[in-house]
Scaffold this active site. Structure first.
Site, PDB file in Angstrom:
ATOM      1  N   ASP A 108     -86.849  46.598 -24.810  1.00  0.00           N
ATOM      2  CA  ASP A 108     -87.577  47.242 -25.896  1.00  0.00           C
ATOM      3  C   ASP A 108     -86.699  48.274 -26.597  1.00  0.00           C
ATOM      4  O   ASP A 108     -85.965  49.031 -25.949  1.00  0.00           O
ATOM      5  CB  ASP A 108     -88.819  47.924 -25.310  1.00  0.00           C
ATOM      6  CG  ASP A 108     -89.713  48.536 -26.367  1.00  0.00           C
ATOM      7  OD1 ASP A 108     -90.241  47.787 -27.194  1.00  0.00           O
ATOM      8  OD2 ASP A 108     -89.878  49.771 -26.356  1.00  0.00           O
ATOM      9  N   GLU A 134     -74.199  40.245 -10.841  1.00  0.00           N
ATOM     10  CA  GLU A 134     -74.224  40.345  -9.389  1.00  0.00           C
ATOM     11  C   GLU A 134     -75.117  39.268  -8.766  1.00  0.00           C
ATOM     12  O   GLU A 134     -75.050  39.021  -7.552  1.00  0.00           O
ATOM     13  CB  GLU A 134     -74.751  41.720  -8.951  1.00  0.00           C
ATOM     14  CG  GLU A 134     -73.896  42.896  -9.389  1.00  0.00           C
ATOM     15  CD  GLU A 134     -74.602  44.228  -9.117  1.00  0.00           C
ATOM     16  OE1 GLU A 134     -75.687  44.211  -8.474  1.00  0.00           O
ATOM     17  OE2 GLU A 134     -74.086  45.275  -9.551  1.00  0.00           O
TER      18      GLU A 134
END
Length: 564
Positions: free
Chosen positions: A227, A278
């Site tokens: 956002d 990751e």
């Protein structure tokens, strides 16, 4: 500072093995936005919830989407429909529990639907534990340094630090009362006063959001819609700024705005990119970045930053063939130039639904909304016709596309919401001068004859549903070849079958100026945005946005043609 995870086992992401580079799912996906409070309500309290979403996921699999994006469902006082987050690592009881989220995620992945969650990093709720600590602490403290607190101007600090105006109306600053009862510092809030902005120059803020990202990634989410992705960094010195009268409140103009699109924000997303790497599989970051051109938007999706960015210049383009050709051309140059897909969108929870917006009697008042007294009023039949044609064009374009819940039903903007039922902060902060976004957020209809049109079984709805919603209900449209729902299903199936998302696009120039015509892969797309019928070339009509006879394409209609 936030809740710990429950004991539920994390659900693996939908693609547990890493695909080959260039084949990432987000490059071609059709992603369906769910506004949780308005999608499906399982407990009958009038607010949609996570179990409600789970119960309706089969309908989305049948529609043919690849992923869902959930607007905020995290703990919040709901001053701005969940975009004021008090706890980033737990589910608001209005929507259910973390166990409900895990069940929804598992069901979605079982249907081969990926899940993207909304993340709100620009600001928190004023009820967030960090902001409450800041209010109890002294100026210059570690607690205040997490937000943007400043001394006021004037002899006694009685004036705000600068002249910035909130997106929701009124000043962008509020003054606090210090613990000893005296008037104190001011804090910045781009949006409502209940949404204080974080200070993203603070390493503690950056580390906390790494933790939040990992919390949801550990649960198995496939990505994040971010956002206000262009708003985190403010210009040094916070200089005064007065926007032009016709400026887009969210920053979609050429002028340099000291709280939108500042260069330092890119470092944040380079860092987040590393966090996502990751994890196995391809997790995605999608930017809500209101910028004036595809070239500027493309800066957010360079190879080491985000993966997608909403194409707001495309979304805000009128139903005009020349303008559409320009923005499509610019997009297919700018995004691939940085290794990203173009990402197309026509509607979302912040804009007037395109079944109304494309046929208004006056220019679209972006950010203001429309209501019964607005100068701009929709022409319903024309709006739906243009919306169907515009979607037929959009779903043929190379790249990824976003759909907003209810657009597959042809839902228009809800105009006649009673004043006392409106809930958007814009309505209140502008003293009822701007209607805000409630009109695109009304709970959607599932069954014409059921209470609340199938939204729940009690008939309650947090925003009132128009009486005409029965005509748009999913069960009425199911199986009707002329319905908007069946048009969307057909478009999505043929888009996948003909691999349009990865096909090259070439313009066809032998048509009038008010006709948009192009070849994408083996499909010819022709959209008539003008008033006169257009003769179609040879080829079988694979999809038509409206039924018609013969070989003349009517006004405000689009087709896909094939020679196979």
């Amino acid at each position: 500072m936030t809740s710990t995870p429950d004991a539920a086992s994390p659900v693996p992401a939908a693609d547990a093995l890493t695909p080959a580079p260039g084949s990432e799912w987000w490059r071609t996906a059709v992603i369906y936005q769910i506004y949780p409070r308005s999608f499906a309500d399982s407990d009958g309290d009038g607010l949609g919830d996570l179990p409600g979403i789970t119960s309706r996921l089969g309908a989305l699999a049948d529609l043919g989407v690849d992923a869902i994006w959930l607007s905020p469902f995290m703990v919040s006082p709901q001053k701005d429909a969940g975009y004021d987050v008090a706890d980033y690592c737990d589910v608001d009881p209005l929507f259910g529990t973390l166990a409900d989220f895990d069940a929804m995620l598992e069901r979605a992945h079982g249907l081969d639907i990926r899940v993207i969650v909304d993340l709100v990093p620009n600001h928190s709720s004023d009820q967030h534990v960090w902001f409450q600590e800041a209010l109890r602490s002294a100026p210059g403290s570690r607690e205040r340094a997490r937000y943007i607190f400043r001394d006021g101007r004037g002899e006694n600090g009685e004036l705000p630090p600068n002249n910035w105006e909130s997106v929701f109306g009124g000043p962008m600053w509020d003054r606090v009362t210090e613990p000893d009862g005296t008037p104190g510092q001011w804090y910045l809030h781009i949006f409502d006063s209940s949404q204080p902005d974080f200070d993203w120059t603070n390493p503690e803020v950056r580390e906390e959001f790494r933790r939040i990202l990992r919390f949801w990634l550990d649960r198995g989410v496939d990505g994040f819609r971010v956002d206000v992705a262009h708003g985190l960094i403010k210009k040094d010195g916070l200089p005064d700024y007065t926007p032009a009268d016709d400026a887009d409140s969210m920053g979609g103009e050429e002028q340099d705005v000291p709280y939108w699109g500042q260069p330092g924000v890119h470092d944040v997303y380079r860092d987040w990119h590393l966090v996502l790497e990751e994890y196995p599989g391809h997790r995605a970051l999608c930017a809500e970045a209101w910028l004036p051109t595809p070239d500027k938007t493309a800066l957010w999706v360079r190879p080491d930053e985000m993966h997608q960015a909403f194409n707001f210049p495309y979304a805000m383009t009128e139903w005009d063939a020349a303008a559409l050709r320009t923005v499509i051309t610019d997009s297919l140059r700018a995004f691939p130039a940085v290794g990203a897909p173009a990402t197309w969108v026509l509607s979302n929870h912040d804009v007037i639904r395109h079944a109304s917006r494309l046929a208004l009697t006056a220019p679209s008042p972006q950010g203001e909304g429309i209501g019964p007294d607005s100068v701009a009023q929709p022409i319903p039949e024309l709006g739906l016709r243009r919306a169907r044609a515009a979607t037929t064009v959009m779903l043929a374009l190379p790249g990824s596309a976003y759909l907003y819940q209810g657009e597959e039903l042809g839902l228009p903007e809800a105009i006649d919401i009673p004043d006392d039922a409106r809930q958007d902060p814009t309505w209140f902060r502008t003293n009822h001068e701007k209607y805000g976004r409630d009109g695109c957020r009304v709970p959607i209809p599932w069954e014409a004859g059921a209470p609340a049109y199938g939204f729940n079984q009690t008939g309650l709805a947090w925003l009132p549903q128009p009486a005409t919603w029965a005509d748009y209900a999913r069960d009425v449209q199911e199986g009707d070849a002329r319905s908007t729902l069946e048009l969307y299903k057909h478009l999505l199936a043929e888009r996948r079958a003909h691999e349009l998302a990865t096909a090259p696009l070439a313009w066809l120039d032998e048509y009038p100026d008010d006709v948009l015509a192009f070849q994408v892969g083996t499909i010819t797309v022709i959209a008539n945005a003008g008033p006169a019928p257009v003769e179609l070339p040879t080829g079988r009509i694979l999809v038509a946005s409206e039924p018609f006879e013969g070989r003349e394409l009517p006004a405000d209609t689009a087709v896909w043609l094939t020679t196979d």
